[in-house]
Design an enzyme around this catalytic site. Structure first.
Site, mmCIF file in Angstrom:
data_model
loop_
_atom_site.group_PDB
_atom_site.id
_atom_site.type_symbol
_atom_site.label_atom_id
_atom_site.label_comp_id
_atom_site.label_asym_id
_atom_site.label_seq_id
_atom_site.Cartn_x
_atom_site.Cartn_y
_atom_site.Cartn_z
ATOM 1 C CG HIS A 308 -2.044 0.941 1.139
ATOM 2 N ND1 HIS A 308 -1.949 2.278 1.393
ATOM 3 C CD2 HIS A 308 -3.323 0.717 0.748
ATOM 4 C CE1 HIS A 308 -3.130 2.843 1.195
ATOM 5 N NE2 HIS A 308 -3.981 1.932 0.800
ATOM 6 C CG ASP A 365 -8.445 -4.029 -3.001
ATOM 7 O OD1 ASP A 365 -7.632 -3.119 -3.263
ATOM 8 O OD2 ASP A 365 -9.671 -3.856 -2.976
HETATM 9 C C1 SDX Z 1 -6.141 0.241 -2.974
HETATM 10 O O1 SDX Z 1 -4.282 4.681 -1.948
HETATM 11 C C2 SDX Z 1 -5.255 4.077 -1.375
HETATM 12 O O2 SDX Z 1 -5.688 4.425 -0.294
HETATM 13 C C3 SDX Z 1 -5.847 2.898 -2.153
HETATM 14 C C4 SDX Z 1 -6.888 2.065 -1.426
HETATM 15 C C5 SDX Z 1 -8.153 2.845 -1.185
HETATM 16 O O3 SDX Z 1 -8.888 2.503 -0.238
HETATM 17 O O4 SDX Z 1 -8.468 3.755 -1.977
HETATM 18 O O5 SDX Z 1 -6.369 1.627 -0.178
HETATM 19 C C6 SDX Z 1 -7.285 0.853 -2.255
HETATM 20 O O6 SDX Z 1 -5.882 0.611 -4.083
HETATM 21 C C7 SDX Z 1 -5.290 -0.783 -2.264
HETATM 22 C C8 SDX Z 1 -4.084 -1.280 -3.127
HETATM 23 C C9 SDX Z 1 -4.587 -2.369 -4.096
HETATM 24 N N1 SDX Z 1 -3.519 -2.726 -5.042
HETATM 25 C C10 SDX Z 1 -2.893 -3.906 -4.971
HETATM 26 O O7 SDX Z 1 -3.094 -4.733 -4.086
HETATM 27 C C11 SDX Z 1 -1.912 -4.170 -6.120
HETATM 28 C C12 SDX Z 1 -0.630 -4.779 -5.562
HETATM 29 N N2 SDX Z 1 0.068 -3.724 -4.786
HETATM 30 C C13 SDX Z 1 1.026 -2.942 -5.487
HETATM 31 O O8 SDX Z 1 1.026 -2.883 -6.844
HETATM 32 C C14 SDX Z 1 1.585 -1.758 -4.707
HETATM 33 O O9 SDX Z 1 1.855 -2.187 -3.438
HETATM 34 C C15 SDX Z 1 0.751 -0.501 -4.672
HETATM 35 C C16 SDX Z 1 0.372 -0.045 -6.026
HETATM 36 C C17 SDX Z 1 -0.477 -0.712 -3.843
HETATM 37 C C18 SDX Z 1 1.595 0.591 -3.983
HETATM 38 O O10 SDX Z 1 2.663 0.829 -4.798
HETATM 39 P P1 SDX Z 1 3.770 1.966 -4.442
HETATM 40 O O11 SDX Z 1 3.445 2.663 -3.188
HETATM 41 O O12 SDX Z 1 3.984 2.785 -5.680
HETATM 42 O O13 SDX Z 1 5.032 1.113 -4.103
HETATM 43 P P2 SDX Z 1 6.048 0.544 -5.169
HETATM 44 O O14 SDX Z 1 5.306 -0.001 -6.356
HETATM 45 O O15 SDX Z 1 7.093 1.586 -5.408
HETATM 46 O O16 SDX Z 1 6.667 -0.698 -4.369
HETATM 47 C C19 SDX Z 1 7.756 -0.510 -3.459
HETATM 48 C C20 SDX Z 1 8.518 -1.846 -3.514
HETATM 49 C C21 SDX Z 1 8.952 -2.205 -4.943
HETATM 50 O O17 SDX Z 1 10.076 -3.048 -4.832
HETATM 51 P P3 SDX Z 1 11.582 -2.356 -4.956
HETATM 52 O O18 SDX Z 1 11.582 -1.606 -6.288
HETATM 53 O O19 SDX Z 1 11.725 -1.463 -3.760
HETATM 54 O O20 SDX Z 1 12.519 -3.550 -4.953
HETATM 55 O O21 SDX Z 1 7.649 -2.916 -3.095
HETATM 56 C C22 SDX Z 1 7.452 -3.822 -4.185
HETATM 57 C C23 SDX Z 1 7.815 -3.071 -5.447
HETATM 58 O O22 SDX Z 1 8.246 -3.975 -6.466
HETATM 59 N N3 SDX Z 1 6.037 -4.185 -4.170
HETATM 60 C C24 SDX Z 1 5.578 -5.417 -4.397
HETATM 61 C C25 SDX Z 1 4.187 -5.317 -4.219
HETATM 62 N N4 SDX Z 1 3.860 -4.060 -3.895
HETATM 63 C C26 SDX Z 1 5.013 -3.362 -3.867
HETATM 64 N N5 SDX Z 1 6.203 -6.571 -4.729
HETATM 65 C C27 SDX Z 1 5.399 -7.656 -4.900
HETATM 66 N N6 SDX Z 1 4.038 -7.651 -4.735
HETATM 67 C C28 SDX Z 1 3.413 -6.498 -4.396
HETATM 68 N N7 SDX Z 1 2.091 -6.481 -4.232
#
Ligand code: SDX
Length: 430
Positions: A308, A365
């Site tokens: 998140h 989710d």
């Molecule tokens: C919602 O914003 C809100 O409040 C949203 C929400 C709401 O109520 O409105 O809470 C609802 O959208 C919840 C999120 C649902 N999405 C997912 O579950 C999709 C999977 N999660 C990710 O794609 C990710 O965690 C995000 C999009 C939610 C957040 O992404 P960020 O903050 O941009 O973080 P990032 O992509 O820069 O990740 C940081 C690190 C990275 O690795 P490094 O480059 O540091 O090595 O964490 C890793 C990412 O690769 N990472 C994951 C991951 N999420 C982040 N690796 C594997 N699986 C994951 N799910």
């Protein structure tokens, strides 16, 4: 003496004000930075940038805290109905019994959908994505209520649009569900409360006028909608604010929010989670294999429902939904193997350094889809339910943006393209 931030640019020192919120959050106010220094800031995805101040929702990502108008999400989910929380978000206070009754009564005046809009709906291809149907229908409401287009109409006109949206959203969501089954639409029954009416339109049948939704499902649905009601400046709420800041009407702003929520990285994740769990089940249930795929930078696979932008601890909503999933499935006598896979996946991930180091926890989710499926919803309908819950949050954010008379949203950029160059006539181009 209020705190300030000093920066030195090209040998010149600039002092910028620091503002502090009511929960101690601090920000450097850069409103005048460009005017003072010619510099802007750069922050793709706005990971470190506050777009506004707001009195609606407070999140503490480190502690896993979520409050609406000062009330904890745990209290609201435990003690309120969804329409009560809707009132709280829109009006800033929990309603008295009389205020709530008047609010629900006003909503019932607008629950029907214009027959012309129903005609448009009938033309949507069967099997088309429910989120595309929903955003189209909500945007089309502006065609049937043209007076809503005038951005300068007073509070009374805006409130009528708010009531129309709150009233028609459940009816439209139920229509989309019925279309999927090829069943006739069940019209609103205004003697029922908001959520019971929605469930009756969804699971009731024209041929079964005595249908009454299971109280367990009604309670679970209220709780799920409350848990999705608002979440400060998430992607879709920011979209609603940006579109509304151009003085576009509320219907088009909400439709834009629905489209932003559709994305798999945002609200679309609840659909992706179930599809991921099904994939793991079909593949033999080896969660470690998929945890390793999620960690592999060369593999596009992500653990959907994990991570998140704000929560670097447990998403408090995920905890509540996980508990509700156990209760609902047990009371409905549903034994869904993907629930066990989800719990195993969570346990392995939460003990893996990759997820621990990046503070990746289950989000709202991760478990919601398991309940939605137990309630009988198809997977690609889950994000429609997220939108149904988020509607009052989007509306309250839009209203706050308008009341605060915020300027049109227009970010700056740093240009990294071609330097000036002479024009090349067509016959000289290679
Ligand atoms: C919602 O914003 C809100 O409040 C949203 C929400 C709401 O109520 O409105 O809470 C609802 O959208 C919840 C999120 C649902 N999405 C997912 O579950 C999709 C999977 N999660 C990710 O794609 C990710 O965690 C995000 C999009 C939610 C957040 O992404 P960020 O903050 O941009 O973080 P990032 O992509 O820069 O990740 C940081 C690190 C990275 O690795 P490094 O480059 O540091 O090595 O964490 C890793 C990412 O690769 N990472 C994951 C991951 N999420 C982040 N690796 C594997 N699986 C994951 N799910």
């Amino acid at each position: 003496m209020s705190e300030t931030a000093k920066i030195i640019l090209e040998g010149k020192e600039y002092e910028l004000p620091v503002i502090q919120g009511s929960e101690g959050e601090k920000a450097i106010d850069i409103s005048n930075l460009r005017g003072l220094s010619g510099y802007i800031t750069l922050d793709p995805g706005y990971k470190n940038t506050g777009a506004t101040t707001s009195t609606i929702t407070f999140l503490d990502g480190e502690l896993g805290v979520l409050r609406h108008r000062g009330y904890s999400i745990e209290d609201l989910a435990e003690h309120c109905s969804f329409i009560e929380v809707t009132y709280l978000l829109l009006h800033g206070e929990l309603p008295t019994a009389q205020q709530l009754a008047e609010f629900e009564s006003k909503i019932t005046e607008h629950t029907l959908v214009n027959e012309g809009l129903e005609g448009m709906f009938k033309a949507f291809p069967t099997g088309s994505h429910p989120m595309g149907q929903l955003s189209s229908m909500i945007s089309a409401l502006s065609l049937f209520y043209p007076k809503s287009l005038n951005p300068h109409r007073g509070e009374e006109a805006i409130n009528r649009t708010v009531l129309r949206l709150l009233a028609k959203m459940p009816t439209i969501c139920a229509m989309i569900y019925k279309k999927r089954l090829g069943h006739p639409i069940v019209y609103p029954n205004n003697r029922l409360d908001y959520v019971t009416n929605y469930l009756n339109m969804t699971f009731g049948q024209v041929s079964d006028p005595d249908y009454t939704p299971d109280p367990v499902i009604v309670r679970a649905m209220n709780k799920l909608l409350i848990l999705h009601a608002d979440h400060e400046q998430n992607c879709s709420a920011s979209t609603v604010r940006v579109v509304g800041s151009s003085q576009s009407n509320l219907y088009s702003s909400i439709s834009a929010g629905i489209n932003a929520l559709w994305g798999p990285l945002h609200g679309g994740a609840n659909q992706e989670v179930l599809e991921m769990l099904e994939l793991i089940k079909e593949d033999g249930g080896d969660v470690t294999k998929f945890i390793n795929k999620a960690k592999d930078k060369n593999d596009p696979f992500r653990l959907m429902g994990f991570g998140h932008r704000v929560y670097k601890n447990f998403d408090p909503r995920a905890k509540i939904i996980k508990k509700a999933a156990d209760e609902v499935l047990e009371k409905l006598g549903v034994n869904d193997p993907v629930l066990e896979i989800a719990k195993k996946l969570e346990e392995v991930a939460l003990n893996d350094p990759y997820f621990i180091d990046r503070k990746l926890f289950p989000n709202v989710d991760f478990y919601s889809g398991i309940i939605y499926r137990a309630l009988g919803f198809p997977t690609d309908f889950f994000t429609v339910l997220f939108a149904l819950g988020r509607l009052p949050g989007w509306i309250s954010q839009w209203q706050e943006m308008r009341r605060d008379k915020e300027p049109i949203a227009r970010p700056r950029q740093i240009y990294t393209g071609e330097p000036p160059r002479a024009f090349v006539p067509m016959d000289q181009r290679k």
